[in-house]
Write an enzyme that holds these catalytic residues in place. Structure first.
Site, PDB file in Angstrom:
ATOM      1  CG  ASP A  96     -11.422 -17.924   0.018  1.00  0.00           C
ATOM      2  OD1 ASP A  96     -12.440 -17.310   0.333  1.00  0.00           O
ATOM      3  OD2 ASP A  96     -11.211 -18.377  -1.124  1.00  0.00           O
TER       4      ASP A  96
ATOM      5  CG  HIS B 222     -11.215 -15.904   5.393  1.00  0.00           C
ATOM      6  ND1 HIS B 222     -12.415 -15.234   5.447  1.00  0.00           N
ATOM      7  CD2 HIS B 222     -11.322 -16.793   4.375  1.00  0.00           C
ATOM      8  CE1 HIS B 222     -13.219 -15.715   4.505  1.00  0.00           C
ATOM      9  NE2 HIS B 222     -12.577 -16.651   3.835  1.00  0.00           N
TER      10      HIS B 222
ATOM     11  CG  ASP C 285     -13.314 -13.710   1.063  1.00  0.00           C
ATOM     12  OD1 ASP C 285     -13.753 -12.562   0.856  1.00  0.00           O
ATOM     13  OD2 ASP C 285     -14.054 -14.698   1.170  1.00  0.00           O
TER      14      ASP C 285
ATOM     15  CG  ASN D  63     -17.889 -13.523   0.226  1.00  0.00           C
ATOM     16  OD1 ASN D  63     -16.804 -14.053  -0.022  1.00  0.00           O
ATOM     17  ND2 ASN D  63     -18.698 -14.003   1.151  1.00  0.00           N
ATOM     18  CG  HIS D  64     -15.591 -12.739   4.233  1.00  0.00           C
ATOM     19  ND1 HIS D  64     -15.911 -12.882   5.563  1.00  0.00           N
ATOM     20  CD2 HIS D  64     -16.084 -13.840   3.623  1.00  0.00           C
ATOM     21  CE1 HIS D  64     -16.558 -14.011   5.756  1.00  0.00           C
ATOM     22  NE2 HIS D  64     -16.672 -14.625   4.581  1.00  0.00           N
TER      23      HIS D  64
ATOM     24  CG  HIS E 214     -14.158 -14.517  -4.021  1.00  0.00           C
ATOM     25  ND1 HIS E 214     -13.101 -15.015  -3.301  1.00  0.00           N
ATOM     26  CD2 HIS E 214     -15.176 -14.390  -3.133  1.00  0.00           C
ATOM     27  CE1 HIS E 214     -13.449 -15.177  -2.041  1.00  0.00           C
ATOM     28  NE2 HIS E 214     -14.720 -14.813  -1.915  1.00  0.00           N
TER      29      HIS E 214
ATOM     30  CG  HIS F 268     -17.118 -17.762  -2.198  1.00  0.00           C
ATOM     31  ND1 HIS F 268     -17.228 -16.926  -1.109  1.00  0.00           N
ATOM     32  CD2 HIS F 268     -18.310 -18.400  -2.285  1.00  0.00           C
ATOM     33  CE1 HIS F 268     -18.436 -17.049  -0.581  1.00  0.00           C
ATOM     34  NE2 HIS F 268     -19.102 -17.941  -1.267  1.00  0.00           N
TER      35      HIS F 268
ATOM     36  CG  HIS G 231     -13.591 -21.515   2.948  1.00  0.00           C
ATOM     37  ND1 HIS G 231     -13.485 -21.044   4.239  1.00  0.00           N
ATOM     38  CD2 HIS G 231     -13.709 -20.417   2.155  1.00  0.00           C
ATOM     39  CE1 HIS G 231     -13.547 -19.721   4.229  1.00  0.00           C
ATOM     40  NE2 HIS G 231     -13.697 -19.332   2.976  1.00  0.00           N
TER      41      HIS G 231
END
Length: 699
Positions: free
Chosen positions: A20, A22, A60, A128-129, A217, A245, A247
């Site tokens: 993650d 991001h 992610d 998922n992002h 994830h 996933h 955080h």
């Protein structure tokens, strides 16, 4: 750092684990726009400093499904800077790479490509992002994969069955099986696990010699009945699960006592929401694997922006102010201002001696102003700290605790206000509310024949998909099975029937048998609809790529959206007429039965039809407790790499077998540690890199 440390040798895998990242989150923000890029560069620097064998990302990597040009440019630049070079790689890929990397036209690991010079391979699943979308099913990771910078794996292209084939790696005498599963909608994946549609393949030979590492994830915390993946769903032969996933940083491996594997949750490397879970210190992990042993070292991230959050309940400070205090709103504002200054002082103290930490921290105060207090102007409040915090616009978050209503006394003593209040309904679905209601009412008005899950699912089919026969078919199907059960048990008296029905119902709760019964009943309802030529629900079910379909019915592809516009169904008449109320003999046919829909019949009348005995088989698991500990020391150890692996060769271990029964014998199950207490081994304690209690094999 000692270069002679026995912790890193030619048999030890060193893997840098992160999830993650991001990239691109708030990249247009003047203060926080570069945070994600700075932290990714720090992660890549650690990979180069520790000379890891490869980097493992748990999804992610990007915050947006379609990252901006700036985001892609920064990512490609950093990967090229830190992951390309002449440093030799000394582990081999033994599995069939055309299966492992099946989403690219270059189905082999990037460091074995003759046109590329890779020093640190990156293996990543999608989250998922940044999940695959469009007709081609591509995602941003596929762009990096085509450019040779990232090895994208764990992409399942089927919505009916998932087979997870591991990447088999070998370094010296250590064999590592790397499993990965990219993000899939939780509800769909939950159903696939329940229906045994997810299979993790294993090498046919020497299964006990492989260290099994799985990257996933999905939701780990339970957000609804099926909106998460329980750890118990995963295969017990796994040794370590890297969970993306979520955080919150819980990187310290925890043991699942039922499946006997470990789970590490590295968490995100940037705070994407001002919630308590994001306030934990951010870490990445340096995983060392030698044989069947592991050692996880926590590495704190120094470039992450500080985040402080505090809850303030105004009603708890009656010695300072009450709702009747003169100028109470101004006093509350000054009180919150003092709290912010305290957190800023704490942030400044923590940042001393760490120049990499951003200067302006994130501050959040959640103010509970219930009890008669009034909210003050947050925009005016924010102006006081615009030059000192990174999030001046949302420092204060007002919330009001819901007032407890008096209990509503009715025939079943249920507080309906608690069941239907907006805070509870938000994010829930019809079957969730039905289950809550039935569980609350069960003490006085129990369901004698149906289960809460079955009734909730039938109502969901009725509401969401207009499957008008779902409820009736579920009742009919359950009635048939219960009749056959009572007939086989020879129950005749009304009291015994009532007791046996409840026992029969309770024995199926939360089991695979219950899921199969619900599925069969819904299949019957759909079959009746198709026989009548009413196919209004087909497009809706396939529009979300089988998101809401539990059945195995194969239907033609459709692209229709979720709108409930005109369906061409004609009149409401179903052609049932009086036939629906005529009594018919009970049996296995698909005809409707009045016994399920007529409320006036007694329970004795309902169970007078002859039936056959139903057979059910149950299986039980037996587990042997293992004593394992994790060494999570923060000591730094370098490694000297040897020579580059030979060019890509044909698969030498590409044959897999599906896991057999869970009682399969394993001589060295799980994550093993050597820490013998024998006197003969005392001399070796200082050189033992993987210290901990010995791991007993499962019988």
């Amino acid at each position: 750092m000692s270069s002679e440390s026995t912790l890193d040798d030619e048999d030890t895998f060193k893997i840098l684990i992160a999830t993650d990242v991001h990239l691109g989150y708030l990249e247009k923000d003047a203060i926080r726009g570069a945070d994600t890029y700075t932290t990714l560069e720090e992660i890549l620097k650690y990979a180069k400093t520790y000379q890891v064998d490869f980097i493992l990302l748990g999804g992610d990597l990007f915050h947006e499904n379609k990252p901006t040009r700036r985001c892609l440019h920064n990512c490609i630049t950093m990967l090229r800077k830190y992951c390309m070079g002449d440093t030799p790689i000394h582990f081999n890929i033994l599995s069939d790479q055309t299966i492992n990397f099946n989403t690219t036209q270059f189905p082999w690991v990037n460091y074995q490509d003759g046109n590329l010079n890779i020093s640190i391979p990156v293996f990543s699943i999608h989250g998922n992002h940044d999940d695959p979308t469009g007709a081609e099913g591509l995602c941003a990771l596929d762009l990096l994969s085509a450019s040779g910078l990232v090895n994208h794996f764990g992409h399942s292209q089927s919505v009916e069955r998932i087979e997870i084939s591991p990447i088999l790696m070998q370094k010296g005498n250590t064999k590592l099986a790397l499993y990965g599963l990219g993000s899939i909608p939780d509800e769909r994946l939950y159903r696939m696990f329940v229906n045994n549609q997810v299979t993790m393949l294993r090498p046919k030979e020497d299964q006990d010699e492989w260290f099994n590492l799985f990257t996933i994830h999905q939701n780990r915390s339970k957000h609804g009945p099926t909106n998460y993946i329980p750890e118990q769903f995963l295969d017990e032969f796994l040794d370590l699960v890297v969970w993306g996933h979520e955080h919150e940083c819980l990187i310290q491996p925890t043991r699942n006592e039922q499946q006997l594997f470990y789970v590490t949750q590295p968490g995100s490397s940037v705070a994407t929401s001002l919630s308590p879970g994001e306030a934990a210190k951010k870490h990445i992990g340096l995983l060392r694997v030698k044989g069947r042993k592991m050692n996880l070292q926590k590495i704190p991230l120094k470039t992450v922006r500080q985040f402080f959050i505090q809850d303030v309940v105004l009603a708890d400070y009656q010695d300072l102010f009450t709702p009747d205090t003169p100028q109470v709103t101004k006093k509350v504002e000054n009180f919150c201002c003092a709290k912010v200054n305290e957190m800023l002082d704490e942030a400044e103290r923590e940042r001393l001696g760490c120049p990499l930490t951003p200067e302006k921290p994130l501050i959040r105060i959640r103010v509970d102003y219930s009890g008669g207090f009034e909210a003050f102007n947050t925009s005016r409040f924010s102006q006081k700290f615009v030059d000192r915090v990174a999030n001046p616009k949302d420092i204060i978050h007002f919330l009001r605790r819901r007032e407890q209503k008096e209990d509503i006394k009715d025939e079943v003593n249920i507080d309906y206000g608690k069941l239907v209040k907006p805070t509870a309904v938000e994010g829930l679905r019809v079957e969730d509310l039905v289950k809550q209601y039935l569980e609350a009412a069960e003490k006085t008005v129990q369901l004698s024949l149906l289960t809460e899950q079955g009734m909730g699912k039938a109502i969901q089919e009725f509401v969401d998909k207009d499957e008008k026969d779902a409820i009736e078919e579920l009742i009919t199907y359950q009635l048939e099975k219960t009749q056959r059960h009572l007939q086989a048990r020879g129950v005749t008296t009304e009291q015994d029937i009532d007791t046996e029905v409840r026992l029969f119902r309770d024995s199926k709760k939360n089991t695979t048998e219950e899921e199969n019964e619900i599925k069969e009943a819904i299949n019957r309802a759909k079959a009746h609809r198709l026989e009548r030529g009413d196919d209004h629900g087909i497009s809706d079910e396939l529009a979300d790529v089988a998101m809401d379909s539990d059945d195995g019915l194969e239907l033609p592809p459709a692209t229709r959206g979720r709108g409930r516009g005109g369906r061409g169904r004609g009149g409401r008449g179903r052609g049932r007429g009086a036939a629906a109320s005529e009594p018919k003999p009970s049996g296995r046919g698909r005809s409707k039965k009045s016994s399920a829909a007529t409320p006036s019949r007694s329970i004795m009348q309902a169970f007078q039809a002859p039936s056959q005995r139903s057979s059910r088989a149950g299986a039980s698991k037996s587990y042997v407790a293992d004593d394992i500990t994790i060494d999570d020391s923060d000591e730094d150890f370098p490694i000297m790499k040897s020579s580059r692996a030979p060019p890509r060769t044909a698969s030498s271990s590409s044959s897999f077998s599906k896991p057999s029964s869970q009682s399969q014998s394993q001589s060295s199950r799980g994550v093993a540690f050597d820490d013998s207490d024998d006197d003969d081994d005392d001399d070796d304690d200082e050189d033992n890199p993987f210290k901990g209690p010995s791991h007993r094999g499962r019988r």
